[in-house]
Design a protein around this motif. Structure first.
Motif, short mmCIF file in Angstrom:
data_model
loop_
_atom_site.label_atom_id
_atom_site.label_comp_id
_atom_site.label_asym_id
_atom_site.label_seq_id
_atom_site.Cartn_x
_atom_site.Cartn_y
_atom_site.Cartn_z
N GLU A 49 49.11 41.69 47.98
CA GLU A 49 48.29 41.70 49.20
C GLU A 49 47.34 40.51 49.22
OE1 GLU A 49 46.57 45.66 49.91
OE2 GLU A 49 48.01 46.42 48.45
N GLY A 50 47.62 39.53 48.37
CA GLY A 50 46.84 38.29 48.39
C GLY A 50 45.54 38.35 47.63
N ILE A 51 45.38 39.37 46.76
CA ILE A 51 44.14 39.50 45.99
C ILE A 51 44.41 39.02 44.56
CG2 ILE A 51 42.46 41.15 45.06
CD1 ILE A 51 43.01 42.86 47.59
N ARG A 52 43.52 38.16 44.06
CA ARG A 52 43.68 37.60 42.73
C ARG A 52 43.42 38.66 41.66
NH1 ARG A 52 39.70 33.81 41.01
NH2 ARG A 52 38.69 34.21 43.02
N ALA A 53 44.31 38.73 40.65
CA ALA A 53 44.08 39.64 39.53
C ALA A 53 43.85 38.83 38.27
CB ALA A 53 45.28 40.55 39.34
N ASP A 54 42.98 39.33 37.41
CA ASP A 54 42.77 38.66 36.13
C ASP A 54 42.87 39.70 35.03
OD1 ASP A 54 41.84 37.10 33.93
OD2 ASP A 54 40.86 35.77 35.39
N SER A 55 43.61 39.41 33.97
CA SER A 55 43.78 40.37 32.88
C SER A 55 42.59 40.35 31.94
CB SER A 55 45.07 40.08 32.12
OG SER A 55 45.00 38.76 31.61
N SER A 56 41.68 39.38 32.12
CA SER A 56 40.50 39.29 31.26
C SER A 56 39.25 39.68 32.05
CB SER A 56 40.35 37.85 30.74
OG SER A 56 39.00 37.59 30.41
N VAL A 57 38.56 40.73 31.59
CA VAL A 57 37.35 41.16 32.30
C VAL A 57 36.27 40.09 32.18
CG1 VAL A 57 36.31 42.44 30.37
CG2 VAL A 57 35.84 43.15 32.72
N GLU A 58 36.23 39.39 31.04
CA GLU A 58 35.22 38.33 30.85
C GLU A 58 35.42 37.24 31.90
OE1 GLU A 58 37.14 39.43 28.37
OE2 GLU A 58 35.71 40.48 27.07
N ARG A 59 36.67 36.83 32.11
CA ARG A 59 36.94 35.76 33.09
C ARG A 59 36.60 36.23 34.50
NH1 ARG A 59 41.84 34.21 30.48
NH2 ARG A 59 42.90 35.64 31.89
N ALA A 60 36.99 37.49 34.81
CA ALA A 60 36.73 38.01 36.16
C ALA A 60 35.22 38.03 36.43
CB ALA A 60 37.31 39.42 36.30
N VAL A 61 34.44 38.50 35.44
CA VAL A 61 32.98 38.57 35.62
C VAL A 61 32.40 37.16 35.71
CG1 VAL A 61 30.82 39.27 34.50
CG2 VAL A 61 32.76 40.85 34.57
N ALA A 62 32.88 36.26 34.85
CA ALA A 62 32.35 34.89 34.83
C ALA A 62 32.58 34.19 36.17
CB ALA A 62 32.99 34.09 33.70
N ALA A 63 33.69 34.55 36.85
CA ALA A 63 34.03 33.88 38.11
C ALA A 63 33.19 34.39 39.28
CB ALA A 63 35.51 34.13 38.43
N ALA A 64 32.50 35.52 39.08
CA ALA A 64 31.88 36.21 40.22
C ALA A 64 30.37 36.13 40.20
CB ALA A 64 32.31 37.68 40.20
N SER A 65 29.77 36.19 41.41
CA SER A 65 28.32 36.37 41.48
C SER A 65 27.97 37.84 41.74
CB SER A 65 27.72 35.49 42.58
OG SER A 65 28.37 35.74 43.80
N ILE A 66 28.95 38.59 42.23
CA ILE A 66 28.76 40.03 42.44
C ILE A 66 29.90 40.76 41.73
CG2 ILE A 66 28.67 41.88 44.16
CD1 ILE A 66 27.74 39.74 46.18
N VAL A 67 29.53 41.74 40.91
CA VAL A 67 30.53 42.52 40.17
C VAL A 67 30.41 43.96 40.65
CG1 VAL A 67 31.31 43.30 37.90
CG2 VAL A 67 30.29 41.01 38.17
N ILE A 68 31.52 44.52 41.15
CA ILE A 68 31.48 45.89 41.65
C ILE A 68 32.30 46.78 40.70
CG2 ILE A 68 32.04 47.44 43.57
CD1 ILE A 68 31.55 45.20 45.50
N SER A 69 31.65 47.79 40.15
CA SER A 69 32.35 48.69 39.24
C SER A 69 32.84 49.91 39.98
CB SER A 69 31.42 49.13 38.11
OG SER A 69 32.02 50.21 37.40
N VAL A 70 34.15 50.19 39.81
CA VAL A 70 34.71 51.41 40.39
C VAL A 70 35.60 52.08 39.34
CG1 VAL A 70 35.51 52.37 42.59
CG2 VAL A 70 34.97 49.96 42.47
N VAL A 71 35.20 51.94 38.06
CA VAL A 71 35.94 52.63 37.00
C VAL A 71 35.51 54.09 36.99
CG1 VAL A 71 36.32 50.56 35.61
CG2 VAL A 71 34.27 51.95 35.23
N ARG A 72 36.13 54.89 36.10
CA ARG A 72 35.95 56.35 36.18
C ARG A 72 34.51 56.81 35.97
NH1 ARG A 72 39.98 58.83 32.71
NH2 ARG A 72 41.25 58.43 34.55
N ASP A 73 33.86 56.34 34.91
CA ASP A 73 32.50 56.82 34.62
C ASP A 73 31.71 55.74 33.89
OD1 ASP A 73 33.49 56.91 32.01
OD2 ASP A 73 33.91 59.05 32.10
#
Ligand SMILES: NC(=O)c1ccc[n+]([C@@H]2O[C@H](COP(=O)([O-])OP(=O)(O)OC[C@H]3O[C@@H](n4cnc5c(N)ncnc54)[C@H](OP(=O)(O)O)[C@@H]3O)[C@@H](O)[C@H]2O)c1
Length: 298
Positions: A49-73
């Motif tokens: 659907e055109g959304i970038r995925a990253d297998s590394s959480v560190e890289r995903a967070v480093a790339a962002a200025s806003i981090v939204i958590s929607v994990v279980r708990d």
């Protein structure tokens, strides 16, 4: 803080049912989105659907200025981010369901790591995300909220800031969803089972419900007025009147072989009111009963 974060990259952690809906809504809103999920397949599925995925959480967070958590708990969030994530200057918006105490702990944890924190509560289903009627509550420092509100609008049509008390959105979640909506829906399911068993069909229930819900709105508003004013007197219906009717109802429900467990719970509460000598008051007096903790029972 600046009042806006133009061109923000948003990292969404957790691509379950809700996380995927949040990521899609952000992408639809024109934001640059990167997603991460513990098991990579769910994140990769969003690439179609055109959304970038990253297998590394560190890289995903480093790339962002806003981090939204929607994990279980909350534990899953800590596990996902690891002990020492780099959060400098980033805003973590936590949409993962948690308690008010967990919101306060996470605020401290994020602040110690150089980040800003907002606690969020989704009062909606994945299909509602991004729509005008979608209800999402936020709590935390107001300047942090103001800086990211334009991004949050893509997720919640009308985001609602509750207060700077970081636990206050969670308090609404526990109170409205946990203590009100959940028992109400369970009670409704039990009531539907009884009524359909007794020959009143879903079509009739649906028509009647429209009228009954508006009555319920008035009763809720009156109850809040009683709590606000401390005046629980009524010239309409006392708790004792409700209690008598409830006993009649429960007898019928039992005689027809149906379950009425939420009705039983209401009768228990009416009994507490009567035992406290307050049965002549209106329903709002229930809000004055002491909590039923051990050692604090009637
Ligand atoms: N669905 C709703 O209607 C709804 C409404 C309001 C609020 N919420 C809240 O939204 C959050 C997500 O719900 P959901 O419906 O999306 O649930 P879900 O479909 O079961 O997804 C759970 C997500 O949490 C991740 N996860 C679980 N344990 C993890 C761990 N230890 N480390 C990292 N990631 C972990 C899962 O990753 P894997 O794929 O690797 O297992 C998955 O991404 C919950 O807090 C829920 O209460 C949901």
């Amino acid at each position: 803080m600046t009042s806006e974060v133009p061109g923000a990259t948003v990292a969404v952690l957790g691509c379950g049912l809700m996380g995927s809906a949040v990521a899609r809504a952000l992408a639809r809103g024109g934001h640059d989105v990167v997603v991460w999920n513990r098991s990579p397949a769910k994140a990769q599925a969003l690439e179609a659907e055109g959304i970038r995925a990253d297998s590394s959480v560190e890289r995903a967070v480093a790339a962002a200025s806003i981090v939204i958590s929607v994990v279980r708990d909350t534990d899953a969030l800590r596990e996902a981010l690891g002990a020492q994530p780099r959060l400098d200057g980033r805003t973590l918006v936590n949409l993962t369901t948690g308690s008010p105490a967990q919101a306060a702990e996470t605020l401290t944890w994020v602040t110690e790591r150089g980040g800003h924190y907002l606690d969020g509560v989704i009062g909606a289903f994945p299909d509602d995300i991004g729509r005008d009627h979608c209800v999402v509550y936020f709590a935390g420092p107001r300047p942090v909220y103001d800086a990211v509100e334009h991004v949050l609008r893509a997720v919640a049509g009308t985001p609602t800031f509750v207060s700077e008390d970081v636990g206050s959105a969670s308090v609404l979640d526990v109170g409205i969803v946990g203590m009100f909506v959940m028992p109400t829906l369970v009670a409704f399911a039990e009531a539907v089972a009884y009524m359909t068993e007794r020959g009143v069909g879903a079509d009739v229930i649906r028509q009647t419900l429209v009228r009954d819900l508006s009555a319920l709105r008035h009763q809720m508003s009156d109850l809040l007025t009683g709590v606000e004013t401390g005046d629980h007197a009524t010239d309409q219906a006392t708790v004792q009147t409700y209690a008598h009717a409830a006993d009649v109802f429960l007898e019928e429900v039992r005689a027809s072989g149906s379950r009425g467990r939420l009705l039983e719970a209401a009768i228990d509460v009416f009994g507490d009111v009567r035992d406290a000598g307050l049965g002549g008051d209106g329903l709002s007096v229930i809000a004055t009963l002491p909590a039923a903790h051990p050692g604090n029972e009637f």
